[in-house]
Design a protein around this motif. Structure first.
Motif, PDB file in Angstrom:
ATOM      1  N   LYS A 147       0.725  -1.022  -0.158  1.00  0.00           N
ATOM      2  CA  LYS A 147       0.110  -0.118   0.118  1.00  0.00           C
ATOM      3  C   LYS A 147       0.890   1.297   0.019  1.00  0.00           C
ATOM      4  N   MET A 148       1.899   1.284   0.657  1.00  0.00           N
ATOM      5  CA  MET A 148       2.895   2.509   0.832  1.00  0.00           C
ATOM      6  C   MET A 148       3.517   2.667  -0.527  1.00  0.00           C
ATOM      7  N   ALA A 149       3.661   1.525  -1.339  1.00  0.00           N
ATOM      8  CA  ALA A 149       4.437   1.645  -2.719  1.00  0.00           C
ATOM      9  C   ALA A 149       3.402   2.329  -3.552  1.00  0.00           C
ATOM     10  N   GLN A 150       2.221   1.924  -3.606  1.00  0.00           N
ATOM     11  CA  GLN A 150       1.147   2.203  -4.310  1.00  0.00           C
ATOM     12  C   GLN A 150       0.811   3.929  -4.125  1.00  0.00           C
ATOM     13  N   ARG A 151       0.869   4.110  -2.840  1.00  0.00           N
ATOM     14  CA  ARG A 151       0.651   5.551  -2.357  1.00  0.00           C
ATOM     15  C   ARG A 151       1.876   6.462  -2.955  1.00  0.00           C
ATOM     16  N   MET A 152       2.977   5.933  -2.887  1.00  0.00           N
ATOM     17  CA  MET A 152       4.104   6.688  -3.310  1.00  0.00           C
ATOM     18  C   MET A 152       3.907   7.046  -4.871  1.00  0.00           C
ATOM     19  N   ILE A 153       3.399   5.958  -5.605  1.00  0.00           N
ATOM     20  CA  ILE A 153       3.354   6.094  -6.869  1.00  0.00           C
ATOM     21  C   ILE A 153       1.996   6.992  -7.363  1.00  0.00           C
ATOM     22  N   ALA A 154       1.062   6.880  -6.659  1.00  0.00           N
ATOM     23  CA  ALA A 154      -0.034   7.752  -6.571  1.00  0.00           C
ATOM     24  C   ALA A 154       0.351   9.271  -6.398  1.00  0.00           C
ATOM     25  N   GLU A 155       1.238   9.329  -5.480  1.00  0.00           N
ATOM     26  CA  GLU A 155       1.639  10.788  -5.116  1.00  0.00           C
ATOM     27  C   GLU A 155       2.653  11.458  -6.019  1.00  0.00           C
ATOM     28  N   ALA A 156       3.205  10.568  -6.683  1.00  0.00           N
ATOM     29  CA  ALA A 156       4.282  11.101  -7.720  1.00  0.00           C
ATOM     30  C   ALA A 156       3.935  11.998  -8.702  1.00  0.00           C
ATOM     31  N   SER A 157       4.668  12.927  -9.287  1.00  0.00           N
ATOM     32  CA  SER A 157       4.020  13.649 -10.442  1.00  0.00           C
ATOM     33  C   SER A 157       5.097  13.019 -11.394  1.00  0.00           C
ATOM     34  N   VAL A 158       4.851  13.646 -12.818  1.00  0.00           N
ATOM     35  CA  VAL A 158       5.309  13.004 -13.979  1.00  0.00           C
ATOM     36  C   VAL A 158       6.094  14.056 -14.509  1.00  0.00           C
ATOM     37  N   ASP A 159       7.543  13.964 -14.994  1.00  0.00           N
ATOM     38  CA  ASP A 159       8.228  14.967 -15.607  1.00  0.00           C
ATOM     39  C   ASP A 159       8.172  14.935 -17.215  1.00  0.00           C
ATOM     40  N   LYS A 160       9.021  15.806 -17.922  1.00  0.00           N
ATOM     41  CA  LYS A 160       8.918  15.930 -19.165  1.00  0.00           C
ATOM     42  C   LYS A 160       9.337  14.440 -19.891  1.00  0.00           C
ATOM     43  N   ASN A 161      10.128  13.921 -19.098  1.00  0.00           N
ATOM     44  CA  ASN A 161      10.771  12.457 -19.717  1.00  0.00           C
ATOM     45  C   ASN A 161       9.857  11.121 -19.295  1.00  0.00           C
ATOM     46  N   SER A 162       8.829  11.469 -18.622  1.00  0.00           N
ATOM     47  CA  SER A 162       7.772  10.580 -18.199  1.00  0.00           C
ATOM     48  C   SER A 162       8.225   9.784 -16.846  1.00  0.00           C
ATOM     49  N   SER A 163       9.288  10.474 -16.297  1.00  0.00           N
ATOM     50  CA  SER A 163       9.806   9.987 -15.040  1.00  0.00           C
ATOM     51  C   SER A 163       8.882  10.451 -13.933  1.00  0.00           C
ATOM     52  N   LEU A 164       8.760   9.266 -12.954  1.00  0.00           N
ATOM     53  CA  LEU A 164       7.893   9.761 -11.708  1.00  0.00           C
ATOM     54  C   LEU A 164       8.854  10.659 -10.791  1.00  0.00           C
ATOM     55  N   ILE A 165       8.469  11.695 -10.152  1.00  0.00           N
ATOM     56  CA  ILE A 165       9.033  12.418  -9.443  1.00  0.00           C
ATOM     57  C   ILE A 165       8.239  12.558  -8.056  1.00  0.00           C
ATOM     58  N   LEU A 166       9.276  12.101  -6.794  1.00  0.00           N
ATOM     59  CA  LEU A 166       8.266  12.325  -5.696  1.00  0.00           C
ATOM     60  C   LEU A 166       9.264  13.433  -4.657  1.00  0.00           C
ATOM     61  N   ASN A 167       8.526  14.247  -3.972  1.00  0.00           N
ATOM     62  CA  ASN A 167       9.235  14.979  -3.258  1.00  0.00           C
ATOM     63  C   ASN A 167      10.621  15.740  -3.851  1.00  0.00           C
ATOM     64  N   GLY A 168      10.436  16.078  -5.019  1.00  0.00           N
ATOM     65  CA  GLY A 168      11.516  16.736  -5.892  1.00  0.00           C
ATOM     66  C   GLY A 168      12.481  15.869  -6.213  1.00  0.00           C
ATOM     67  N   GLU A 169      12.545  14.530  -6.153  1.00  0.00           N
ATOM     68  CA  GLU A 169      13.369  13.829  -6.793  1.00  0.00           C
ATOM     69  C   GLU A 169      12.990  12.517  -7.455  1.00  0.00           C
ATOM     70  N   ILE A 170      13.815  11.895  -8.423  1.00  0.00           N
ATOM     71  CA  ILE A 170      13.200  10.885  -9.439  1.00  0.00           C
ATOM     72  C   ILE A 170      12.774   9.897  -8.475  1.00  0.00           C
ATOM     73  N   LEU A 171      11.584   9.000  -8.661  1.00  0.00           N
ATOM     74  CA  LEU A 171      11.317   7.967  -8.012  1.00  0.00           C
ATOM     75  C   LEU A 171      11.924   6.833  -8.942  1.00  0.00           C
ATOM     76  N   SER A 172      12.943   6.202  -8.399  1.00  0.00           N
ATOM     77  CA  SER A 172      13.505   4.852  -9.293  1.00  0.00           C
ATOM     78  C   SER A 172      13.147   3.707  -8.734  1.00  0.00           C
ATOM     79  N   SER A 173      13.116   2.708  -9.397  1.00  0.00           N
ATOM     80  CA  SER A 173      13.068   1.400  -9.015  1.00  0.00           C
ATOM     81  C   SER A 173      13.852   1.149  -7.640  1.00  0.00           C
ATOM     82  N   GLU A 174      15.136   1.629  -7.691  1.00  0.00           N
ATOM     83  CA  GLU A 174      16.088   1.433  -6.598  1.00  0.00           C
ATOM     84  C   GLU A 174      15.473   2.285  -5.278  1.00  0.00           C
TER      85      GLU A 174
END
Lengths: 373, 373
Positions: A147-174
């Protein structure tokens, strides 16, 4: 004649010796049963701790009790020979993964080893209430991390490269993996190689994933932590898609979800494992997702439907086309159909179920959502 | 004749197969070498991922390449027989822990297994620069977690029951362990059963500890995390005492510290492992801390001086009275003398060292403080 059974291994290597002794030990030690006696044999380093931590009904011997007088540091071979002499057992039943070296050395001393015909502890596949409570707890921690993982993806925005951004930083697999595993660790669960794979990476079922998570691509999260306290595992998978999914992916997701629901509807004591697998396979085919290979790449439903979960993450019973045995009351199994396509990735949805007499009980909510706005 | 070598295991079970393949795989798979060819054999589930993750110089086969045409799910035995036929190898060299079941099944098919005389990969004990960099990094994370633990004890106050209190709550063994392991996980390291044992509990070297940490008693912190990325371990131990320690404990601490410093001063290529152990033992005896047993309880220096650290937390070479071999350049070993007394607890101080040609290099600071105000 008295029956003798023997394991020599470390708890991290052999779930059998952990099951038999209840003792977490980083180095190999001896468990044996001889007639009605069950016992472990430990060196000075572990002896005192073992007295209070080994499970009831299992005797704890100091290894010096079996050592020659002049030897303060007896080896395992010397100890097993002495145990054989003391118990009168000349033929030990051992697990299939018993060390070849010990077996050959014992043979030279006239002591036989016979590999157990079926599982060494068939009871391991049939969980007690206590074991089920441990797995249920682990699965609760797993679901909460999901649920936490799902929430993080939900809260993320999307930058121009389609990368997820959470709290100003890229949300990577790692980063997602690290957040999941850190949260689990905080709750007393160990997880490594948690799968947080995006896009094409997710077409390889055990690819953990790396690089930025992207909107417009599938994201598989497969979370399987082990309780540090009990040694039992949880296991759960969901597939997400940030944004609106194309119809192929939606259809694949719906097919996998239906395969999961229809196959788990069959779950009860007495059903053939292969038949449950077959049901999932058929739903996927009927929905237009066959399995095959093209140009050396495999696609479709490229793994079994599920596996037992307990002191090992993958244990008996297997829910695969090769298992013609039946499921039993008390089995705890994963139900995890999946579809994989090298071109765009994979879909996998996984629940954990206890087999009951006439039905089953899920250890997590069966709900699954693909699209995350 | 072509020489063949064979391992069948999972990466978490066999450090040898992880070393040979560089591939983390949760289920057993096959590694073999035949003449100059090195290869792994993987099922559809793992094949695609393996192509990009298996180390250079090791070929990746799809298991279907060795399966009979009609069999889409070949078993390990069938595969090994086919590999034996294809390579012409009728006698495989295997590690000592090779599964007895596979060995017996192969024997029935006329295929022999011979256990390697020495370690299966003797090179594992002699670390390359790359391996040393991995262990050094792991030890850095370990030392930083140790400093955090020390800081938490330092910042704690003491309540009327002598329990440590941090941020208004009891600082227990469990809480300190959780904080250490969570911090390590955040940095990409997995740790379980970290030892944070207080008072009498610490007299059992592998007792992880439970209950409130107390002022006026020894506290052993033994931290040994594994890198999720590389699979290499760190290992470090310190012993703390909140408040002023009584003179016996101070003297024991000073003796253990001296034993560590004097034994590690001997470390260089060519020195006998048993002699290094002996030095630590003698320092402790000379300082008035003999080893023995009384009323069935062991006391004093009740374990070896150290062990190799690499892809296993306990590996070759052992620094114990039984190892009459010599240390070699590139060995990475722990140096961890200890003293244990059932009446009040234990003292252990552990560093990690690389053996050099004429000396050694420590991977952590050798400093150790007992008392924490």
């Amino acid at each position: 004649m008295k029956k003798g059974r023997l394991i020599v291994s470390a708890s991290e290597i052999s779930a059998d010796i952990l099951y038999a002794s209840g003792f977490f030990c980083p180095d190999p030690f001896i468990f044996f049963s001889a007639g009605s006696e069950k016992a472990v044999v430990l060196s000075t380093l572990e002896y005192q701790r073992a007295l209070s931590q080994v499970k009831k009904g299992v005797k704890v011997y100091h290894d010096l009790a079996f050592a020659k007088k002049e030897n303060a540091h007896p080896g395992k071979l010397e100890l097993i020979i002495a145990i054989s002499e003391k118990t009168g057992i000349k033929d030990w039943e051992v697990p299939p993964d018993f060390s070849l070296k010990y077996a050959r050395d014992l043979e030279k001393k006239g002591i036989k080893t016979t590999i157990s015909e079926s599982a060494f502890f068939p009871a391991r596949a049939v969980k007690t209430k206590r074991e089920i409570s441990f797995i249920a707890k682990a699965q609760k921690a797993t679901e909460s991390a999901m649920k936490m993982a799902q929430r993080m993806i939900a809260e993320a925005s999307v930058d121009k490269n389609s990368s997820l951004i959470l709290n100003g930083e890229i949300l990577s697999s790692e980063r997602l993996r690290s957040e999941i595993e850190t949260e689990l660790k905080r709750n007393g669960y160990s997880a490594s190689r948690t799968i947080t794979a995006c896009g094409r990476q997710s077409s390889e079922p055990h690819n953990a994933g790396n690089g930025p998570l992207k909107a417009g691509q599938v994201i598989i999260a497969d979370i399987f932590p082990r309780s540090d306290a009990t040694g039992y595992w949880g296991d759960m998978t969901r597939t997400f898609f940030k944004g609106k999914a194309p119809s192929t992916i939606k259809r694949a997701f719906d097919a996998v979800f239906e395969a999961k629901e229809k196959s788990r509807a069959m779950l009860k004591a007495g059903v053939k494992a292969a038949a449950v697998y077959r049901k999932a396979f058929e739903v996927l085919e009927k929905r237009g997702f066959p399995t095959g290979s093209k140009n050396g790449l495999n696609y479709g439903f490229i793994h079994g439907l599920g596996h037992g979960v307990g002191l090992e993450i993958h244990e008996q019973p297997r829910v695969s086309p090769m298992n013609h045995g039946i499921l039993e009351e008390g089995n705890v199994i994963s139900v995890e159909p999946g579809l994989y396509y090298p071109e765009w990735g994979g879909i996998r949805i996984e629940d954990l179920a206890i087999i009951g007499e006439s039905s089953h009980v899920l250890l997590n909510s069966p709900a699954a959502e693909l699209e995350i706005p």
